[in-house]
Design an enzyme around this catalytic site. Structure first.
Site, short mmCIF file in Angstrom:
data_model
loop_
_atom_site.label_atom_id
_atom_site.label_comp_id
_atom_site.label_asym_id
_atom_site.label_seq_id
_atom_site.Cartn_x
_atom_site.Cartn_y
_atom_site.Cartn_z
N THR A 1 -1.27 -6.84 6.10
CA THR A 1 -0.23 -6.72 7.51
C THR A 1 0.23 -5.20 7.61
O THR A 1 0.94 -4.75 6.55
CB THR A 1 0.74 -7.89 7.33
OG1 THR A 1 -0.06 -9.11 7.26
CG2 THR A 1 1.61 -7.68 8.62
N MET B 1 3.07 2.50 5.40
CA MET B 1 2.80 1.15 4.29
C MET B 1 2.71 -0.05 4.80
O MET B 1 3.17 -0.20 5.92
CB MET B 1 4.32 1.36 3.56
CG MET B 1 4.38 0.43 2.11
SD MET B 1 5.89 0.44 1.37
CE MET B 1 6.04 1.96 0.90
N CYS B 2 1.85 -0.64 4.18
CA CYS B 2 1.76 -2.17 4.70
C CYS B 2 1.81 -3.06 3.45
O CYS B 2 1.89 -2.65 2.23
CB CYS B 2 0.48 -2.10 5.37
SG CYS B 2 -1.21 -2.20 4.39
N THR B 3 1.72 -4.40 3.60
CA THR B 3 1.65 -5.25 2.64
C THR B 3 0.18 -5.83 2.55
O THR B 3 -0.23 -6.01 3.65
CB THR B 3 2.71 -6.30 2.87
OG1 THR B 3 2.34 -7.08 4.05
CG2 THR B 3 4.09 -5.87 2.97
N SER C 1 0.88 -1.23 -0.06
CA SER C 1 0.02 -0.13 -0.20
C SER C 1 1.02 1.15 0.01
O SER C 1 1.77 1.36 0.96
CB SER C 1 -0.97 0.10 1.29
OG SER C 1 -1.64 -1.17 1.22
#
Length: 185
Positions: free
Chosen positions: A77, A59-61, A40
Site C-alpha cells: 500500500t 515509503m510504503c507498507t 519499504s
C-alpha cells in the site's frame, strides 16, 4: 555474419544468466519468519518507470503472507497523489528457498526475486531481475520492520545496489510519510 551475431547474442544471454546466478540468496532461508508487516525503506532500479517516478515515491507498507501452496502473497500500500493504492502480487516459490518468480499480469514482465539477506526481525534485502520484451532491468528493495533503519543498514543497501550495477541516481532512500501507513492492516 549471422553466426557471429548469434554468438554475440548467446554470450550476452549467458552473461545475463550468470549475473542472475551471482546474486546470493539468504542461507537457510526461513519463509515463515518473513511473514508480516514491512516498510519499504529503500528502492533502487535502472528501469524507465523508476527514473520517471522517482521524485514522487514515498515509503510504503508491505504485508507478506503465505498461501496454502507455500507461495507468497505480497500486498503493498503506497501513496499516489492524494489517495492510497494497494497492489497485490503472488510470488511463486521455486526449488531454491528464498527465490521466487512473478509475472506481471499488467505488463507481462517476468520477475526473478531473491531474498538476498535478512535477519527477519529488522531488515530484508530483496533483489529482482525483471525481463520483458523491451529489455531487462534490476530492482533492489530494502524492507524494515520499523520506519527507520540504522545508517549501517542503509549503507549496506547502497553498496549492494552499486554491486548490481546501479548508479547513485538510481538508488533512493524513500522519504518517510504517515500517509497510507494505517491503511495497510
Amino acid at each position: 555474419m549471422q553466426a557471429t551475431l548469434l554468438s554475440i547474442l548467446g554470450l550476452a544471454l549467458l552473461g545475463t544468466l550468470h549475473a542472475q546466478d551471482s546474486i546470493p540468496v539468504q542461507a537457510d532461508f526461513q519463509q515463515d519468519k518473513l511473514m508480516g508487516r514491512w516498510y519499504s525503506i529503500g528502492l533502487a532500479s535502472n528501469s524507465n518507470w523508476f527514473k520517471e517516478k522517482r521524485h514522487l515515491m514515498k515509503m510504503c507498507t508491505t504485508i507478506i503472507s503465505t498461501t496454502a501452496e507455500g507461495n507468497l502473497e505480497v500486498t503493498s500500500t503506497y501513496p499516489k497523489g492524494d489517495q492510497c493504492v494497494t497492489r497485490n502480487s503472488l510470488y511463486t516459490k521455486t526449488e531454491q528457498p528464498g527465490r521466487f518468480s512473478y509475472t506481471s499480469p499488467r505488463w507481462g514482465s517476468k520477475h526473478n526475486i531473491r531474498v538476498v539477506e535478512t535477519n527477519y526481525e529488522e531488515y530484508a534485502l530483496v533483489a529482482t531481475q525483471i525481463s520483458k520484451s523491451t529489455g531487462s532491468s534490476t530492482m533492489v528493495l530494502l524492507y524494515s520492520r520499523t520506519k527507520e533503519l540504522s545508517p549501517e543498514r542503509l549503507e549496506m543497501f547502497t553498496l549492494f545496489s552499486r554491486e548490481q550495477g546501479l548508479t547513485d541516481d538510481e538508488i533512493l532512500i524513500l522519504p518517510q510519510t504517515d500517509k497510507c501507513m494505517a491503511d495497510a492492516a
